[in-house]
Design an enzyme around this catalytic site. Structure first.
Site, PDB file in Angstrom:
ATOM      1  N   ASP A   9       0.848  -1.195   0.000  1.00 30.05           N
ATOM      2  CA  ASP A   9       0.000   0.000   0.000  1.00 30.05           C
ATOM      3  C   ASP A   9       0.890   1.253   0.000  1.00 30.05           C
ATOM      4  O   ASP A   9       0.635   2.208   0.714  1.00 30.05           O
ATOM      5  CB  ASP A   9      -0.963   0.009   1.191  1.00 30.05           C
ATOM      6  CG  ASP A   9      -0.256   0.041   2.541  1.00 30.05           C
ATOM      7  OD1 ASP A   9       0.940  -0.323   2.595  1.00 30.05           O
ATOM      8  OD2 ASP A   9      -0.890   0.431   3.541  1.00 30.05           O
ATOM      9  N   ASP A  14       6.937   0.713   2.361  1.00 36.41           N
ATOM     10  CA  ASP A  14       6.720  -0.266   1.289  1.00 36.41           C
ATOM     11  C   ASP A  14       7.744  -0.064   0.177  1.00 36.41           C
ATOM     12  O   ASP A  14       8.278  -1.037  -0.379  1.00 36.41           O
ATOM     13  CB  ASP A  14       5.327  -0.111   0.679  1.00 36.41           C
ATOM     14  CG  ASP A  14       4.211  -0.249   1.682  1.00 36.41           C
ATOM     15  OD1 ASP A  14       3.575  -1.308   1.725  1.00 36.41           O
ATOM     16  OD2 ASP A  14       3.953   0.736   2.407  1.00 36.41           O
ATOM     17  N   ASP A 241       7.772  -2.102   7.068  1.00 34.46           N
ATOM     18  CA  ASP A 241       7.583  -3.153   6.062  1.00 34.46           C
ATOM     19  C   ASP A 241       8.889  -3.822   5.653  1.00 34.46           C
ATOM     20  O   ASP A 241       8.892  -4.982   5.221  1.00 34.46           O
ATOM     21  CB  ASP A 241       6.902  -2.568   4.826  1.00 34.46           C
ATOM     22  CG  ASP A 241       5.515  -2.033   5.132  1.00 34.46           C
ATOM     23  OD1 ASP A 241       4.899  -2.509   6.103  1.00 34.46           O
ATOM     24  OD2 ASP A 241       5.051  -1.135   4.415  1.00 34.46           O
TER      25      ASP A 241
END
Length: 309
Positions: A9, A14, A241
């Site tokens: 996302d 990310d 992440d």
């Protein structure tokens, strides 16, 4: 060669996770599936394409996934990552969305796993909506996965968006519940508290950005807003992440983990979206997950540096 699908996302963290995977010669990224979360799914698609462009990897297919949760009210991380997920830094030369594949993300996950049965590692750094839809369409999907790595959930009821809930799980508690219930492949989870305890000093960022490569300059630029927010909150550098990705890339990265059955609370006034660890074995679950506890932070730093060289 590890075959990986990344569900994101994007989100600055990310982006860092994607770059780590692309920088590793022993990793083949089969595709990147996009989900709403930190920002809208349209912004996520644009952000992933921006990352692939700076890494010279626009050959990797990108797929549009879910734009909202299964049931829950949609939330985002506009305050922390900016309205576009990348600190609202304009990019007039960003690739267009015409590069996005026509196939939906959940179908792409199913097809890529079927084509590489037993070989695919799925790394999920977003709300788990795409994964929940995929297993609903293809119930045998988890049996064909090599492993699943998730960034999400919590182990001590410490929240970062609600009192007791971590962002990815709170975004779609029903999806998180279904994934943890139905994905019976080996599953590894990097929780919110774990990433906080293994965060890095800001001095590492200074060293990181001093490389002044095109990639490091890109990360420095898109992370200015979130770095400022984190410092205001008294936090260290926590690319959440990236921990899940590092574990997926290198089996030796995790130095200590805990194996336990888990589920997600769906009804509590204060605890909806909270991950529950079943130490008393009341759930009678056969499937357990590995909760990451300690990792090799020197190896992590090395992977982060390699990601932007």
């Amino acid at each position: 060669m590890k075959k990986i699908i990344i569900d994101v996302d994007a989100g600055v963290d990310d982006a860092i996770a994607i770059m780590m995977a692309l920088a590793n010669p022993d990793v083949e990224v089969l595709g990147i599936t996009c989900c709403y979360g930190n920002t809208s799914v349209e912004n996520v698609l644009r952000n992933v394409l921006r990352v692939l462009k700076v890494c010279n990897r626009l050959d990797i297919p990108v797929y549009r996934g879910c734009s909202k949760s299964l049931v829950a009210r949609t939330i985002n991380a506009n305050d922390f990552f900016g309205t576009d997920g990348f600190g609202d830094v304009p990019d007039p030369h960003a690739p267009g969305l015409d590069l996005v594949q026509k196939k939906k993300a959940e179908l792409a996950i199913i097809d890529l796993v079927n084509e590489n049965a037993g070989e695919v590692i799925l790394v999920a750094t977003a709300p788990l909506t795409n994964l929940a839809v995929a297993v609903q369409l293809e119930p045998s999907l988890p049996k064909k996965l090599k492993a699943l790595y998730i960034m999400g959930g919590n182990i001590e009821s410490r929240g970062n968006v609600t009192i007791c809930g971590e962002f990815n799980f709170v975004c779609d508690p029903e999806a998180a519940y279904n994934v943890l219930d139905r994905y019976t492949c080996p599953t590894y989870i990097a929780t919110w508290e774990f990433t906080c305890r293994n965060s890095l000093p800001w001095s590492f960022c200074d060293t990181w950005f001093c490389l002044h490569t095109e990639k490091s300059d890109f990360v420095e630029k898109i992370s200015r807003h979130s770095r400022k927010k984190a410092k205001e909150q008294g936090n260290l550098f926590d690319p959440c992440d990236a921990y899940a990705m590092a574990a997926a890339i290198d089996d030796a990265f995790i130095t200590e983990s805990e194996e336990v059955a888990v589920t997600v609370e769906l009804e509590g006034m204060y605890t909806r979206g909270m991950m529950v660890l079943d130490y008393m074995e009341k759930l009678k679950k056969v499937h357990t997950v590995f909760i990451m506890k300690k990792v090799d932070l020197e190896k992590f730093k090395e992977m982060l540096i390699n990601a932007v060289k």
